[in-house]
Design a protein around this motif. Structure first.
Motif, PDB file in Angstrom:
ATOM      1  N   UNK A 207       0.821  -1.209   0.000  1.00  0.00           N
ATOM      2  CA  UNK A 207       0.000   0.000   0.000  1.00  0.00           C
ATOM      3  C   UNK A 207       0.856   1.262   0.000  1.00  0.00           C
ATOM      4  N   UNK A 208       1.875   1.312   0.860  1.00  0.00           N
ATOM      5  CA  UNK A 208       2.673   2.524   0.965  1.00  0.00           C
ATOM      6  C   UNK A 208       3.540   2.744  -0.270  1.00  0.00           C
ATOM      7  N   UNK A 209       4.163   1.688  -0.783  1.00  0.00           N
ATOM      8  CA  UNK A 209       5.013   1.861  -1.959  1.00  0.00           C
ATOM      9  C   UNK A 209       4.159   2.206  -3.175  1.00  0.00           C
ATOM     10  N   UNK A 210       3.147   1.387  -3.455  1.00  0.00           N
ATOM     11  CA  UNK A 210       2.310   1.660  -4.625  1.00  0.00           C
ATOM     12  C   UNK A 210       1.577   2.982  -4.483  1.00  0.00           C
ATOM     13  N   UNK A 211       0.956   3.192  -3.307  1.00  0.00           N
ATOM     14  CA  UNK A 211       0.166   4.397  -3.119  1.00  0.00           C
ATOM     15  C   UNK A 211       1.004   5.655  -3.173  1.00  0.00           C
ATOM     16  N   UNK A 212       2.090   5.708  -2.389  1.00  0.00           N
ATOM     17  CA  UNK A 212       2.911   6.911  -2.354  1.00  0.00           C
ATOM     18  C   UNK A 212       3.589   7.189  -3.684  1.00  0.00           C
ATOM     19  N   UNK A 213       4.097   6.142  -4.336  1.00  0.00           N
ATOM     20  CA  UNK A 213       4.753   6.360  -5.621  1.00  0.00           C
ATOM     21  C   UNK A 213       3.762   6.798  -6.680  1.00  0.00           C
ATOM     22  N   UNK A 214       2.570   6.208  -6.668  1.00  0.00           N
ATOM     23  CA  UNK A 214       1.555   6.605  -7.650  1.00  0.00           C
ATOM     24  C   UNK A 214       1.138   8.055  -7.433  1.00  0.00           C
ATOM     25  N   UNK A 281      -4.454  24.203  -5.907  1.00  0.00           N
ATOM     26  CA  UNK A 281      -5.418  23.870  -4.849  1.00  0.00           C
ATOM     27  C   UNK A 281      -6.411  22.821  -5.319  1.00  0.00           C
ATOM     28  N   UNK A 282      -6.990  23.034  -6.498  1.00  0.00           N
ATOM     29  CA  UNK A 282      -8.095  22.181  -6.945  1.00  0.00           C
ATOM     30  C   UNK A 282      -7.650  20.880  -7.605  1.00  0.00           C
ATOM     31  N   UNK A 283      -6.476  20.882  -8.207  1.00  0.00           N
ATOM     32  CA  UNK A 283      -6.030  19.686  -8.933  1.00  0.00           C
ATOM     33  C   UNK A 283      -4.906  18.968  -8.184  1.00  0.00           C
ATOM     34  N   UNK A 284      -3.781  19.667  -7.967  1.00  0.00           N
ATOM     35  CA  UNK A 284      -2.654  19.017  -7.298  1.00  0.00           C
ATOM     36  C   UNK A 284      -3.000  18.684  -5.846  1.00  0.00           C
ATOM     37  N   UNK A 285      -3.613  19.648  -5.145  1.00  0.00           N
ATOM     38  CA  UNK A 285      -3.959  19.419  -3.752  1.00  0.00           C
ATOM     39  C   UNK A 285      -5.003  18.340  -3.572  1.00  0.00           C
ATOM     40  N   UNK A 286      -6.041  18.360  -4.399  1.00  0.00           N
ATOM     41  CA  UNK A 286      -7.084  17.346  -4.279  1.00  0.00           C
ATOM     42  C   UNK A 286      -6.574  15.963  -4.653  1.00  0.00           C
ATOM     43  N   UNK A 287      -5.608  15.905  -5.576  1.00  0.00           N
ATOM     44  CA  UNK A 287      -5.026  14.605  -5.921  1.00  0.00           C
ATOM     45  C   UNK A 287      -4.411  13.955  -4.704  1.00  0.00           C
ATOM     46  N   UNK A 288      -3.795  14.776  -3.837  1.00  0.00           N
ATOM     47  CA  UNK A 288      -3.217  14.238  -2.602  1.00  0.00           C
ATOM     48  C   UNK A 288      -4.300  13.909  -1.579  1.00  0.00           C
ATOM     49  N   UNK A 289      -5.235  14.845  -1.379  1.00  0.00           N
ATOM     50  CA  UNK A 289      -6.257  14.662  -0.342  1.00  0.00           C
ATOM     51  C   UNK A 289      -7.223  13.531  -0.664  1.00  0.00           C
ATOM     52  N   UNK A 290      -7.483  13.294  -1.941  1.00  0.00           N
ATOM     53  CA  UNK A 290      -8.440  12.253  -2.316  1.00  0.00           C
ATOM     54  C   UNK A 290      -7.778  10.896  -2.521  1.00  0.00           C
ATOM     55  N   UNK A 291      -6.591  10.897  -3.122  1.00  0.00           N
ATOM     56  CA  UNK A 291      -5.972   9.624  -3.490  1.00  0.00           C
ATOM     57  C   UNK A 291      -5.212   8.987  -2.337  1.00  0.00           C
ATOM     58  N   UNK A 292      -4.574   9.807  -1.470  1.00  0.00           N
ATOM     59  CA  UNK A 292      -3.760   9.218  -0.408  1.00  0.00           C
ATOM     60  C   UNK A 292      -4.586   8.359   0.551  1.00  0.00           C
ATOM     61  N   UNK A 293      -5.748   8.837   1.041  1.00  0.00           N
ATOM     62  CA  UNK A 293      -6.549   7.945   1.898  1.00  0.00           C
ATOM     63  C   UNK A 293      -7.008   6.683   1.183  1.00  0.00           C
ATOM     64  N   UNK A 294      -7.242   6.791  -0.143  1.00  0.00           N
ATOM     65  CA  UNK A 294      -7.714   5.626  -0.898  1.00  0.00           C
ATOM     66  C   UNK A 294      -6.601   4.607  -1.082  1.00  0.00           C
ATOM     67  N   UNK A 295      -5.423   5.078  -1.543  1.00  0.00           N
ATOM     68  CA  UNK A 295      -4.338   4.158  -1.879  1.00  0.00           C
ATOM     69  C   UNK A 295      -3.501   3.750  -0.672  1.00  0.00           C
ATOM     70  N   UNK A 296      -3.378   4.630   0.332  1.00  0.00           N
ATOM     71  CA  UNK A 296      -2.507   4.353   1.466  1.00  0.00           C
ATOM     72  C   UNK A 296      -3.317   4.040   2.717  1.00  0.00           C
ATOM     73  N   UNK A 297      -4.122   5.001   3.165  1.00  0.00           N
ATOM     74  CA  UNK A 297      -4.849   4.831   4.414  1.00  0.00           C
ATOM     75  C   UNK A 297      -5.807   3.654   4.401  1.00  0.00           C
ATOM     76  N   UNK A 298      -6.546   3.461   3.298  1.00  0.00           N
ATOM     77  CA  UNK A 298      -7.531   2.387   3.265  1.00  0.00           C
ATOM     78  C   UNK A 298      -6.872   1.018   3.316  1.00  0.00           C
TER      79      UNK A 298
END
Length: 373
Positions: A207-214, A281-298
């Motif tokens: 999760x951490x390698x795939x999620x963080x690298x992606x 804010x809307x693209x780069x920031x949301x990519x982190x806020x939306x994808x990190x919980x999905x790919x890493x936290x979940x």
């Protein structure tokens, strides 16, 4: 008595030899760790290859490793090479005076004098911040120049580490299952506990390698793209830098694009500054806020704040490997405590009696406690 002495002596020597072996392997920690990560991440790929080619362990491991090299290792090497080359060029421009970081900060101060007034309310000296920012900027470019020189001087060592990683990854892909079973037999923790912990180790590493690298690739590509569209020089360099700093949750790429947006506003390029801010804010920031919980936290089953703190702590303790090691240590910590609570906590003081539900241990005739993991 003599048998106990023999056992204790053997265990003491076992601990000593194991510690010596660990110290022996310590210089190769990086290649070993990433070989394990490659084997875990590409294990599903190996299963697909095995379905196509049949039970041929050597061929399956070789094909899987080739896929890994084509889609991961070679592109990363090319990207790092480009980053170092542009970093050296940036350092040379700073040394020659073509780029003056201090002038950029002074320009921002002249355009927005309210910043200095605001900082003065908190007894913060703007000049000190300016000097530290310039030192950080120059130090970063100097660091990349030293890395390029170091790689050039230690080319053999670099490629030896790379070859060792690939070599170990092949055997871990081929024999990983047998090694896990061997460790389960050797460790005195109980088979169910060990399987749970190994499963958690594999889950968190993937999760951490795939999620963080992606996420890093996505944010770096988006940042480099907007820099290129706005005509900002060194778009590739800054895109790669944003990809690297995006490994820091919640902070990430904003470290790069926010100062650039402020500078663009200071020099009168208000449209470019607004576009970069909105995109950041809307693209780069949301990519982190939306994808990190999905790919890493979940996948790691860790709260977002634990992922953030463990990542930052891991980077401080283990360097670049810490973005994986930190969440891994946190997940294993929670897994160990979860096992302890289930087995030795209040719930473990009751047993399940057939047909009557939980029953206190002191009323259980057998005196047995159901310790289900």
């Amino acid at each position: 008595m003599y048998a106990k002495l023999e056992t204790r002596t053997f265990l003491a020597m076992l601990v000593g030899v194991s510690l010596a072996f660990f110290l022996l392997m310590k210089p190769f920690f990086g290649p070993i760790f990433w070989a394990v990560a490659i084997a875990l991440i590409f294990h599903p790929v190996q299963n697909l290859v095995a379905k196509w080619l049949g039970p041929r362990p050597n061929v399956n491991a070789l094909v899987t490793l080739t896929v890994c090299m084509v889609i991961v290792i070679i592109p990363v090497l090319l990207l790092v090479t480009s980053l170092i080359a542009q970093g050296v060029e940036l350092y040379q421009q700073i040394q020659s005076g073509e780029i003056r970081p201090g002038e950029y900060i002074d320009r921002v101060n002249q355009s927005f004098p309210a910043i200095q007034s605001f900082l003065a309310q908190f007894d913060i000296n703007f000049g000190e911040i300016r000097d530290k920012a310039v030192s950080l900027f120059v130090g970063g470019s100097q660091f990349m120049a030293k890395q390029a020189l170091g790689i050039g001087q230690n080319t053999f060592q670099f490629f030896m580490g790379l070859a060792l990683m690939v070599y170990l990854a092949f055997f871990l892909l081929r024999d990983g299952h047998q090694l896990v079973e061997l460790l389960i037999r050797a460790l005195p923790l109980g088979d169910e506990r060990e399987r749970l912990l190994f499963a958690k180790f594999a889950e968190v590493t993937r999760a951490t390698v795939k999620g963080n690298l992606l996420i890093a690739i996505i944010q770096g590509a988006l940042g480099g793209l907007i820099f290129w569209i706005l005509g900002i020089s060194g778009a590739l360099l800054w895109g790669v830098v944003m990809a690297i700093v995006s490994l820091l949750p919640a902070i990430g790429a904003a470290i790069v694009w926010v100062p650039v947006a402020i500078y663009l506003a200071a020099v009168g390029q208000l449209v470019s500054a607004a576009v970069l801010t909105i995109f950041g804010v809307l693209v780069i920031g949301l990519a982190d806020n939306l994808l990190r919980p999905v790919f890493v936290g979940r996948d790691t089953k860790l709260p977002d704040y634990i992922v953030l703190l463990s990542t930052l702590g891991g980077i401080v303790m283990f360097g670049v490997n810490g973005f994986v090691m930190g969440p891994l240590v946190a997940a294993l910590f929670m897994a160990f405590w979860g096992i302890f609570i289930r087995e030795f906590g209040h719930e473990a003081q009751t047993v399940r009696h057939p047909g009557t539900g939980p029953m206190p241990e002191d009323e259980n005739p057998s005196g047995r406690v159901d310790r289900k993991v």
